[in-house]
Design a protein around this motif. Structure first.
Motif, PDB file in Angstrom:
ATOM      1  N   ILE A   1       0.748  -1.280  -0.451  1.00 51.51           N
ATOM      2  CA  ILE A   1       0.250   0.109   0.192  1.00 51.51           C
ATOM      3  C   ILE A   1       1.004   1.369  -0.371  1.00 51.51           C
ATOM      4  CG2 ILE A   1      -1.615   1.375   1.108  1.00 51.51           C
ATOM      5  CD1 ILE A   1      -3.112  -1.557   2.838  1.00 51.51           C
TER       6      ILE A   1
ATOM      7  N   VAL B   1      -1.566   6.659   0.624  1.00 49.55           N
ATOM      8  CA  VAL B   1      -3.075   5.740   0.274  1.00 49.55           C
ATOM      9  C   VAL B   1      -3.439   6.550   2.201  1.00 49.55           C
ATOM     10  CG1 VAL B   1      -4.372   4.315   1.384  1.00 49.55           C
ATOM     11  CG2 VAL B   1      -2.880   4.168  -1.195  1.00 49.55           C
ATOM     12  N   ARG B   2      -4.769   7.072   1.881  1.00 47.33           N
ATOM     13  CA  ARG B   2      -5.275   7.010   3.202  1.00 47.33           C
ATOM     14  C   ARG B   2      -5.588   6.784   4.524  1.00 47.33           C
ATOM     15  NH1 ARG B   2      -9.954  11.470   2.101  1.00 47.33           N
ATOM     16  NH2 ARG B   2     -10.517   9.486   0.906  1.00 47.33           N
TER      17      ARG B   2
ATOM     18  N   ARG C   1      -2.002  -2.879   5.916  1.00 48.22           N
ATOM     19  CA  ARG C   1      -0.492  -2.126   5.497  1.00 48.22           C
ATOM     20  C   ARG C   1       1.093  -2.853   6.548  1.00 48.22           C
ATOM     21  NH1 ARG C   1      -1.737   3.100   4.683  1.00 48.22           N
ATOM     22  NH2 ARG C   1      -4.534   3.355   4.985  1.00 48.22           N
TER      23      ARG C   1
ATOM     24  N   GLU D   1      -5.677   1.791  -8.979  1.00 54.44           N
ATOM     25  CA  GLU D   1      -4.198   2.192  -8.702  1.00 54.44           C
ATOM     26  C   GLU D   1      -3.599   0.944  -8.634  1.00 54.44           C
ATOM     27  OE1 GLU D   1      -1.679   4.505  -8.523  1.00 54.44           O
ATOM     28  OE2 GLU D   1      -3.501   6.385  -8.623  1.00 54.44           O
TER      29      GLU D   1
ATOM     30  N   ALA E   1      -2.217  -0.001  -5.441  1.00 51.15           N
ATOM     31  CA  ALA E   1      -3.099  -0.533  -4.151  1.00 51.15           C
ATOM     32  C   ALA E   1      -4.790  -1.150  -4.483  1.00 51.15           C
ATOM     33  CB  ALA E   1      -2.996   0.385  -3.494  1.00 51.15           C
TER      34      ALA E   1
ATOM     35  N   LEU F   1      -6.888  -0.098  -4.839  1.00 49.84           N
ATOM     36  CA  LEU F   1      -7.838   1.227  -4.651  1.00 49.84           C
ATOM     37  C   LEU F   1      -8.010   2.496  -5.578  1.00 49.84           C
ATOM     38  CD1 LEU F   1      -6.408   1.945  -1.468  1.00 49.84           C
ATOM     39  CD2 LEU F   1      -8.651   0.125  -2.154  1.00 49.84           C
TER      40      LEU F   1
END
Length: 98
Positions: A32, A36-37, A62, A89, A92, A94
């Motif tokens: 990740i 990435v938030r 993570r 992405e 990720a 996402l």
């Protein structure tokens, strides 16, 4: 059998790593990107049990040790109705806009 949050609450911490290692022994691990938030800002908006499950899953993702078990091509079709074809992405899995 219906899965509930009660079933998942301890499973992520207790058994998920062993199950994924067994089922996806040869899979690359999830990476990740740092940008990435984090999920922490959203946890307060969830019921406590749901927040615990999401937090535990996020920690696993993570950690760099969780095998990549989602098929990106299968997930990408879910974003077409949102007018985001090809918007995932690559690393990720996402949506790029998140």
């Amino acid at each position: 059998m219906t899965l509930t949050l009660d079933h998942l609450a301890g499973y992520v911490d207790r058994d998920l790593d062993a199950d994924l290692a067994h089922w996806y022994a040869d899979a690359p691990t999830v990476r990740i990107p740092a940008e990435v938030r984090a999920v922490e800002p959203f946890l307060a908006k969830l019921p406590p049990l749901a927040a615990a499950v999401l937090s535990a899953f996020d920690r696993r993702g993570r950690s760099g040790a969780m095998p990549q078990f989602l098929n990106r091509s299968g997930v990408e079709g879910d974003f077409r109705p949102l007018n985001q074809p090809g918007a995932l992405e690559p690393e990720a899995g996402l949506p790029a806009g998140l």
